[in-house]
Design an enzyme around this catalytic site. Structure first.
Site, short mmCIF file in Angstrom:
data_model
loop_
_atom_site.label_atom_id
_atom_site.label_comp_id
_atom_site.label_asym_id
_atom_site.label_seq_id
_atom_site.Cartn_x
_atom_site.Cartn_y
_atom_site.Cartn_z
N GLY A 190 -0.52 12.79 -3.38
CA GLY A 190 -0.20 11.78 -4.40
C GLY A 190 -0.71 10.42 -3.98
O GLY A 190 -0.68 10.10 -2.79
N THR A 196 1.97 7.15 1.07
CA THR A 196 2.88 7.74 0.08
C THR A 196 3.96 6.72 -0.27
O THR A 196 4.41 5.98 0.61
CB THR A 196 3.52 9.05 0.59
OG1 THR A 196 4.64 9.38 -0.24
CG2 THR A 196 4.02 8.94 2.01
N ASP A 203 6.90 7.54 -1.04
CA ASP A 203 8.21 8.16 -0.81
C ASP A 203 8.89 7.77 0.51
O ASP A 203 10.09 7.97 0.67
CB ASP A 203 8.07 9.69 -0.85
CG ASP A 203 7.56 10.18 -2.20
OD1 ASP A 203 7.96 9.58 -3.22
OD2 ASP A 203 6.78 11.14 -2.24
#
Ligand code: ATP
Length: 320
Positions: free
Chosen positions: A12, A126, A128
């Site tokens: 991603g 990322t 996250d």
């Protein structure tokens, strides 16, 4: 002595990947090393989809979200035969080493290539913040800014309508984005994989906030993959004094111009990646720990325990 470095973005995307591409390119060139951009992650590597990068190719990208190299997922890359094709393509193009920007899956690919003789370094790209070997990942700070901006706006309208906004944020089973946002926005509740989810408990808390604390609104920040937030909002409307509404922030969290913090992080980590490769080190990933740029063998990094955020959840509870 390495002569040519490849660089790719994988998994991603996250804001700050371009800043990392720029910094790897410029630092490598400053070291007399040529740079090759590998388009579309490991997919492009296997296809030999390469392009040379000179200093000017990475001008005007520092402030741009996304990744100029494109990102992709190639499940077949777990197969050693596919990895061998990649090594062949890299060797044909004279690429001695690669910087991989992505998440833990991308790190595994980097480790496999290193074992096959191409030194690779992983950078944590990322939103996250779900990589244990670093306090922060590239893109987390920008995503947090986006979430905070959205929640602040939702709060305005929630107050006007005695509403409870349930805001679903990303995180890939890591609650960092949610708990950081909940504290930064003064949310009334936060639900993550770390807190666990007790629906009745949450409804009870909202009833208390409405009837005893006389709150005009309530914000519930919840991590993705926990529950159906639209259904939860319906239950809030039916079982508390608030009118429940769900907002799934989704991919908006992945976009936008990287914050100065993410640009700094990407630039510092990229410099470290090139330095490691110049020193003949591969199979490592770069992190930031206590504001120092560090590196660990990927194998070790992937086995590290999940970071504990106990003190942040405790702080959140004290602030409500
Ligand atoms: P995100 O944080 O977005 O999930 P990620 O890097 O973890 O990022 P993945 O989809 O898990 O995303 O992995 C990206 C790519 O890395 C995969 O499409 C695949 O090409 C490669 N990859 C993943 N796991 C492995 C593995 N075990 N061995 C070799 N390559 C792998």
């Amino acid at each position: 002595m390495i002569k040519r470095i490849g660089i790719l973005t994988s998994g991603g995307d996250s804001p700050g990947m371009n800043a990392a591409i720029r910094a790897v390119t410029r630092v490598a060139i400053a070291n007399g090393i040529e740079v090759v951009g590998i388009n579309d992650g490991y997919k492009g590597m296997v296809e030999g989809n390469f392009r040379p990068l000179i200093k000017e190719d990475v001008s005007d990208i520092l402030d741009r979200g996304g990744t100029i190299l494109g990102s992709a997922r190639l499940v077949e890359f777990k197969d050693v035969k596919v990895q061998q094709v990649a090594v062949q393509k890299l060797t044909e193009a004279g690429i001695d080493a690669v910087v991989v920007i992505g998440g833990d899956g991308s790190y595994r690919g980097a480790m496999a290539l290193t074992q096959l003789g191409i030194n690779c370094i992983g950078l944590p790209g990322t939103i996250d913040n779900d990589i244990p070997a670093t306090d922060f990942t590239i893109g987390f700070d920008t995503a947090l800014h986006t979430v905070v901006e959205c929640v602040d706006k939702l709060r305005d309208t929630s107050s006007s309508h005695h509403r409870c906004s349930v805001v679903e944020v990303m995180g890939n089973r890591c609650g960092d984005l949610a708990v950081w946002a909940a504290i930064s926005c003064g949310a009334e509740a936060v639900v993550t994989q770390e807190t666990g989810f007790d629906e009745e408990d949450l409804l009870e808390r909202l009833r208390y906030l409405d009837s005893v604390r006389r709150k005009k609104h309530a914000i519930v920040v919840i991590s993705e993959k926990i529950t159906d937030v639209n259904e939860l909002a319906r239950k809030i409307s039916a079982n508390t004094g608030f009118s429940g509404r769900a907002t799934v922030l989704g991919h908006i969290q992945r976009g936008g111009s990287p914050t100065p913090s993410d640009r700094m992080l990407a630039s510092r980590m990229a410099e470290k990646a090139v330095d490691l490769l110049v020193n003949g080190i591969g199979g490592h990933c770069v992190g930031i720990v206590d504001n120092a740029i560090v590196s660990y063998p990927i194998e070790e990094a992937l086995k590290m325990p999940k970071k504990s955020r106990k003190e942040l959840y405790q702080l959140f509870d004290r602030l409500v």
